[in-house]
Design an enzyme around this catalytic site. Structure first.
Site, PDB file in Angstrom:
ATOM      1  N   HIS A  14       0.978  -1.295   0.191  1.00 15.00           N
ATOM      2  CA  HIS A  14      -0.070   0.102  -0.191  1.00 15.00           C
ATOM      3  C   HIS A  14       1.034   1.322  -0.079  1.00 15.00           C
ATOM      4  O   HIS A  14       2.088   1.237   0.111  1.00 15.00           O
ATOM      5  CB  HIS A  14      -1.172  -0.120   1.378  1.00 15.00           C
ATOM      6  CG  HIS A  14      -0.211   0.382   2.500  1.00 15.00           C
ATOM      7  ND1 HIS A  14      -1.078   0.778   3.737  1.00 15.00           N
ATOM      8  CD2 HIS A  14       1.023   0.450   2.786  1.00 15.00           C
ATOM      9  CE1 HIS A  14      -0.302   0.805   4.647  1.00 15.00           C
ATOM     10  NE2 HIS A  14       0.921   0.829   4.369  1.00 15.00           N
ATOM     11  N   CYS A  23       5.092   5.358   5.529  1.00 12.08           N
ATOM     12  CA  CYS A  23       4.164   4.631   4.551  1.00 12.08           C
ATOM     13  C   CYS A  23       3.497   5.347   3.612  1.00 12.08           C
ATOM     14  O   CYS A  23       2.551   5.178   2.949  1.00 12.08           O
ATOM     15  CB  CYS A  23       2.989   4.233   5.672  1.00 12.08           C
ATOM     16  SG  CYS A  23       3.313   2.748   6.382  1.00 12.08           S
ATOM     17  N   HIS A  27       5.123   0.332  -0.365  1.00  5.43           N
ATOM     18  CA  HIS A  27       5.826  -0.811   0.175  1.00  5.43           C
ATOM     19  C   HIS A  27       5.089  -1.992   0.618  1.00  5.43           C
ATOM     20  O   HIS A  27       3.603  -1.696   0.261  1.00  5.43           O
ATOM     21  CB  HIS A  27       6.508   0.011   1.460  1.00  5.43           C
ATOM     22  CG  HIS A  27       5.328   0.272   2.514  1.00  5.43           C
ATOM     23  ND1 HIS A  27       4.815   1.401   2.377  1.00  5.43           N
ATOM     24  CD2 HIS A  27       5.187  -0.089   3.698  1.00  5.43           C
ATOM     25  CE1 HIS A  27       3.903   1.873   3.219  1.00  5.43           C
ATOM     26  NE2 HIS A  27       4.030   0.726   3.921  1.00  5.43           N
ATOM     27  N   HIS A  29       3.448  -5.135   3.680  1.00  2.03           N
ATOM     28  CA  HIS A  29       3.412  -5.545   5.023  1.00  2.03           C
ATOM     29  C   HIS A  29       3.090  -7.037   5.136  1.00  2.03           C
ATOM     30  O   HIS A  29       2.244  -7.465   4.351  1.00  2.03           O
ATOM     31  CB  HIS A  29       2.423  -4.932   5.807  1.00  2.03           C
ATOM     32  CG  HIS A  29       2.705  -3.395   6.168  1.00  2.03           C
ATOM     33  ND1 HIS A  29       3.598  -2.897   7.040  1.00  2.03           N
ATOM     34  CD2 HIS A  29       2.219  -2.255   5.607  1.00  2.03           C
ATOM     35  CE1 HIS A  29       3.542  -1.604   7.108  1.00  2.03           C
ATOM     36  NE2 HIS A  29       2.785  -1.258   6.066  1.00  2.03           N
ATOM     37  N   HIS A  68      -1.266 -10.590  -1.317  1.00  6.69           N
ATOM     38  CA  HIS A  68      -0.368 -10.204  -2.412  1.00  6.69           C
ATOM     39  C   HIS A  68      -0.996  -9.324  -3.413  1.00  6.69           C
ATOM     40  O   HIS A  68      -0.930  -9.514  -4.742  1.00  6.69           O
ATOM     41  CB  HIS A  68       0.230 -11.741  -3.122  1.00  6.69           C
ATOM     42  CG  HIS A  68       1.194 -12.317  -2.420  1.00  6.69           C
ATOM     43  ND1 HIS A  68       0.866 -13.424  -1.370  1.00  6.69           N
ATOM     44  CD2 HIS A  68       2.423 -12.445  -2.496  1.00  6.69           C
ATOM     45  CE1 HIS A  68       2.007 -13.752  -0.891  1.00  6.69           C
ATOM     46  NE2 HIS A  68       2.767 -13.284  -1.527  1.00  6.69           N
ATOM     47  N   GLU A 123      -0.525  -4.562  11.490  1.00  7.10           N
ATOM     48  CA  GLU A 123       0.292  -4.281  10.327  1.00  7.10           C
ATOM     49  C   GLU A 123       1.738  -4.567  10.387  1.00  7.10           C
ATOM     50  O   GLU A 123       2.239  -4.974   9.589  1.00  7.10           O
ATOM     51  CB  GLU A 123       0.008  -2.749   9.980  1.00  7.10           C
ATOM     52  CG  GLU A 123       0.615  -2.191   8.717  1.00  7.10           C
ATOM     53  CD  GLU A 123       0.405  -0.795   8.594  1.00  7.10           C
ATOM     54  OE1 GLU A 123      -0.675  -0.721   7.928  1.00  7.10           O
ATOM     55  OE2 GLU A 123       0.877   0.205   9.243  1.00  7.10           O
TER      56      GLU A 123
HETATM   57 ZN   LIG Z   1       2.446   0.720   5.569  1.00  7.63          ZN
END
Ligand SMILES: [Zn+2]
Length: 141
Positions: A14, A23, A27, A29, A68, A123
């Protein structure tokens, strides 16, 4: 009152709009959704819901839509480029924060007909956000 909880792990990418932290760039998680259902009545087998039924109905949706995948806000200007190059994305109405992903999974669980009371989205190993909607009457019990 009975409660059952199932954890579902999935990987997602995201980036956040209107945000100055790490963020804001694309990138990923390794997320973990902790989904809790609640109810008074058990079925003839003595279950609120079979864990495997929970897996089939919710993990199936998460695997298909979020795992994914890249979760982006519908206002993200990068969407057009990604679509042009055939990239897979899941478009959210809101910024794809842990809070809003928790709410998304909560709504999907509810819409799948399950008595969800809370979804916690981990997260990272140390940070999580939760979404729950508990009627006031229920919280007094
Ligand atoms: Zn993030």
């Amino acid at each position: 009152m009975f409660r059952v909880t199932r954890e579902i792990e999935f990987c997602y990418g995201h980036r956040l709009l209107n945000y100055n932290g790490k963020c804001r760039h694309l990138h990923g998680h390794n997320g973990r959704a902790v989904i809790t259902l609640e109810g008074r009545e058990l079925d003839s087998a003595g279950m609120l819901i079979d864990f495997s039924e929970m897996k089939r109905r919710i993990q199936g949706w998460i695997d298909e839509n979020l795992d994914h995948n890249l979760l982006l806000c519908r206002d993200d200007p990068i969407l057009e480029t990604l679509r042009k190059h055939g990239e897979r994305v899941y478009v959210m109405d809101a910024n794809p924060t842990a809070e809003n992903i928790a709410r998304l999974i909560y709504e999907q669980t509810r819409d799948a007909g399950m008595p969800v009371v809370e979804v916690v989205l981990w997260e990272t190993e140390h940070c999580h956000a939760a979404y729950s909607h508990r009627p006031l009457a229920a919280s007094r019990e």
